[in-house]
Scaffold this motif. Structure first.
Motif, PDB file in Angstrom:
ATOM      1  N   TYR A  48       1.039  -1.214  -0.025  1.00  0.00           N
ATOM      2  CA  TYR A  48       0.013  -0.014   0.051  1.00  0.00           C
ATOM      3  C   TYR A  48       0.722   1.328   0.208  1.00  0.00           C
ATOM      4  O   TYR A  48       0.698   2.309  -0.670  1.00  0.00           O
ATOM      5  CB  TYR A  48      -0.882  -0.129   1.204  1.00  0.00           C
ATOM      6  CG  TYR A  48      -2.156   0.858   1.480  1.00  0.00           C
ATOM      7  CD1 TYR A  48      -3.119   0.621   0.617  1.00  0.00           C
ATOM      8  CD2 TYR A  48      -2.238   1.813   1.954  1.00  0.00           C
ATOM      9  CE1 TYR A  48      -4.314   1.323   0.698  1.00  0.00           C
ATOM     10  CE2 TYR A  48      -3.167   2.653   2.080  1.00  0.00           C
ATOM     11  CZ  TYR A  48      -4.286   2.443   1.342  1.00  0.00           C
ATOM     12  OH  TYR A  48      -5.336   3.340   1.367  1.00  0.00           O
ATOM     13  N   LYS A  51       2.348   2.033  -3.370  1.00  0.00           N
ATOM     14  CA  LYS A  51       1.725   2.818  -4.180  1.00  0.00           C
ATOM     15  C   LYS A  51       1.129   4.267  -3.944  1.00  0.00           C
ATOM     16  O   LYS A  51       1.234   5.228  -4.862  1.00  0.00           O
ATOM     17  CB  LYS A  51       0.348   2.210  -4.524  1.00  0.00           C
ATOM     18  CG  LYS A  51      -0.413   2.420  -5.432  1.00  0.00           C
ATOM     19  CD  LYS A  51      -1.876   1.521  -5.757  1.00  0.00           C
ATOM     20  CE  LYS A  51      -3.030   2.062  -6.591  1.00  0.00           C
ATOM     21  NZ  LYS A  51      -2.787   2.418  -8.042  1.00  0.00           N
ATOM     22  N   TYR A  52       0.847   4.386  -2.756  1.00  0.00           N
ATOM     23  CA  TYR A  52       0.219   5.802  -2.471  1.00  0.00           C
ATOM     24  C   TYR A  52       1.048   6.651  -1.667  1.00  0.00           C
ATOM     25  O   TYR A  52       1.958   6.548  -0.926  1.00  0.00           O
ATOM     26  CB  TYR A  52      -1.216   5.480  -1.358  1.00  0.00           C
ATOM     27  CG  TYR A  52      -2.001   4.883  -2.282  1.00  0.00           C
ATOM     28  CD1 TYR A  52      -2.933   5.494  -3.159  1.00  0.00           C
ATOM     29  CD2 TYR A  52      -2.409   3.442  -2.176  1.00  0.00           C
ATOM     30  CE1 TYR A  52      -3.999   4.984  -3.963  1.00  0.00           C
ATOM     31  CE2 TYR A  52      -3.442   2.865  -2.995  1.00  0.00           C
ATOM     32  CZ  TYR A  52      -4.253   3.673  -3.871  1.00  0.00           C
ATOM     33  OH  TYR A  52      -5.314   2.994  -4.460  1.00  0.00           O
ATOM     34  N   ASP A 102      -2.257   7.903  -5.944  1.00  0.00           N
ATOM     35  CA  ASP A 102      -1.259   7.322  -6.700  1.00  0.00           C
ATOM     36  C   ASP A 102      -0.559   8.213  -7.576  1.00  0.00           C
ATOM     37  O   ASP A 102      -1.357   8.866  -8.518  1.00  0.00           O
ATOM     38  CB  ASP A 102      -2.003   6.024  -7.429  1.00  0.00           C
ATOM     39  CG  ASP A 102      -1.073   5.108  -8.340  1.00  0.00           C
ATOM     40  OD1 ASP A 102       0.239   5.529  -8.290  1.00  0.00           O
ATOM     41  OD2 ASP A 102      -1.236   4.204  -8.790  1.00  0.00           O
ATOM     42  N   GLU A 103       0.341   8.576  -7.463  1.00  0.00           N
ATOM     43  CA  GLU A 103       1.349   9.532  -8.187  1.00  0.00           C
ATOM     44  C   GLU A 103       1.094   9.307  -9.795  1.00  0.00           C
ATOM     45  O   GLU A 103       1.279  10.041 -10.474  1.00  0.00           O
ATOM     46  CB  GLU A 103       2.682   9.812  -7.681  1.00  0.00           C
ATOM     47  CG  GLU A 103       2.937  10.099  -6.388  1.00  0.00           C
ATOM     48  CD  GLU A 103       2.727  11.855  -5.950  1.00  0.00           C
ATOM     49  OE1 GLU A 103       2.194  12.522  -7.138  1.00  0.00           O
ATOM     50  OE2 GLU A 103       2.601  12.332  -4.967  1.00  0.00           O
ATOM     51  N   ASN A 104       1.068   8.174  -9.887  1.00  0.00           N
ATOM     52  CA  ASN A 104       1.145   7.299 -11.291  1.00  0.00           C
ATOM     53  C   ASN A 104      -0.311   7.321 -11.827  1.00  0.00           C
ATOM     54  O   ASN A 104      -0.363   7.040 -13.135  1.00  0.00           O
ATOM     55  CB  ASN A 104       1.794   5.900 -11.295  1.00  0.00           C
ATOM     56  CG  ASN A 104       3.359   6.266 -10.966  1.00  0.00           C
ATOM     57  OD1 ASN A 104       3.743   7.085 -11.279  1.00  0.00           O
ATOM     58  ND2 ASN A 104       3.696   5.090  -9.888  1.00  0.00           N
ATOM     59  N   ASP A 105      -1.247   7.678 -11.328  1.00  0.00           N
ATOM     60  CA  ASP A 105      -2.515   7.438 -11.591  1.00  0.00           C
ATOM     61  C   ASP A 105      -3.372   8.562 -11.065  1.00  0.00           C
ATOM     62  O   ASP A 105      -4.007   8.250  -9.938  1.00  0.00           O
ATOM     63  CB  ASP A 105      -3.266   6.181 -11.428  1.00  0.00           C
ATOM     64  CG  ASP A 105      -4.540   6.025 -12.026  1.00  0.00           C
ATOM     65  OD1 ASP A 105      -5.134   6.991 -12.584  1.00  0.00           O
ATOM     66  OD2 ASP A 105      -5.218   4.989 -11.800  1.00  0.00           O
ATOM     67  N   ASP A 110      -8.510   6.610  -8.360  1.00  0.00           N
ATOM     68  CA  ASP A 110      -7.639   6.293  -7.450  1.00  0.00           C
ATOM     69  C   ASP A 110      -7.096   6.888  -6.370  1.00  0.00           C
ATOM     70  O   ASP A 110      -5.738   7.469  -6.122  1.00  0.00           O
ATOM     71  CB  ASP A 110      -6.330   5.659  -8.175  1.00  0.00           C
ATOM     72  CG  ASP A 110      -5.704   4.546  -7.633  1.00  0.00           C
ATOM     73  OD1 ASP A 110      -6.245   4.019  -6.630  1.00  0.00           O
ATOM     74  OD2 ASP A 110      -4.564   3.984  -7.972  1.00  0.00           O
TER      75      ASP A 110
END
Ligand SMILES: [Ca+2]
Ligand SMILES: [Ca+2]
Ligand SMILES: [Ca+2]
Length: 274
Positions: A48, A51-52, A102-105, A110
């Motif tokens: 977790y 991701k966050y 989520d920095e990538n999404d 998200d």
């Protein structure tokens, strides 16, 4: 501990149910914790934390003495940091919202919103404060036993037992000759009553007492013991014309048996105001 987990396995994911992923917490923090105090809000699976990240202070108000951090050290924890002094009497509760993104999404799907309610717990950091250091009541000498003389008030902004005040009377003038208790105080309300019927302006005109106000906190507590406060009470007795005039007949000359001549002397102690 919440059940949100995530692995790198593409077939599994953090729950896609947005309602599940928005989390609410209630935390209890004592008002005397020092700056730097840290408390774990929740623990997550380590994936977790990979991701966050916490979106930086989206809802941050600068007068809120807390920061929230997603710790990615040995374990993945959501932590509360105390960054300012707390005072339950000023602010008994805080509500903080943060977003985990989520920095990538950066799609709205998200984003996890965290709402944290922080209840500040009381410590006994106030002593009862009297409305005045000196209370003065003036009562007529003929008021009846059981009569209300007045009310003593102290305030303690703590809550529950830490703020519950009891009053106690002391003083040399409380007990009079014959072991008579002259006055009493209602320990809960601070109402002061006359008990005895022997008030007499001609005999005693002032009564000096002391009142103690004490909260119900722990007197033996190391950090915040219950400490009493004191105030003076003066009760002044006012004169009332409560004595019948004494009429004394005197004979000017007892040798003369003349009933028509008498001298009359009228005296009344209550009129002697000197
Ligand atoms: Ca306080
Ligand atoms: Ca108190
Ligand atoms: Ca307090």
């Amino acid at each position: 501990m919440i059940s949100l987990t995530r692995t790198d396995d593409e077939n599994s994911s953090i729950s896609s149910n947005l309602a599940e992923r928005n989390r609410t917490y209630m935390l209890f923090v004592s008002e005397d914790v020092p700056i730097g105090h840290t408390q774990i809000i929740d623990t997550f699976d380590s994936s977790y934390c990979l991701k966050y990240s916490i979106k930086s202070n989206v809802y941050h108000r600068y007068d809120i003495p807390f920061e929230i951090e997603l710790s990615k050290n040995e374990s993945c924890t959501l932590n509360l940091h105390v960054i300012g002094l707390l005072d339950r009497e000023q602010t008994p509760m805080y509500t903080i919202r943060r977003q985990l993104i989520d920095e990538n999404d950066l799609s709205d799907n998200d984003i996890i919103t965290i709402q944290l309610s922080i209840v500040i717990l009381d410590v006994n950091d106030h002593v009862p404060q009297f409305e005045s250091e000196h209370f003065h009541f003036i009562i007529p000498e003929n008021i009846q036993p059981g009569s209300l003389i007045g009310r003593i008030q102290a305030h303690d902004p703590d809550i529950f037992l830490n703020g519950k005040i009891s009053y106690t009377l002391f003083g040399h003038d409380l007990i009079q000759t014959g072991n008579r208790t002259m006055f009493k105080i209602d320990k809960d309300t601070g109402e002061l009553y006359l008990l005895d019927d022997s008030l007499d302006y001609e005999t005693k005109r002032d009564y000096t007492l002391m009142v103690e106000a004490k909260d119900h906190g722990d007197v033996e507590a190391t950090l915040w013991p219950s400490i009493p406060s004191y105030a003076d009470i003066i009760i002044t007795v006012e004169d009332v014309n409560d004595q019948k005039p004494q009429i004394i007949f005197t004979m000017p000359n007892e040798d003369k048996q003349d009933d028509s001549i008498r001298f009359m002397n009228i005296s009344n102690p209550s009129l002697n105001y000197g």
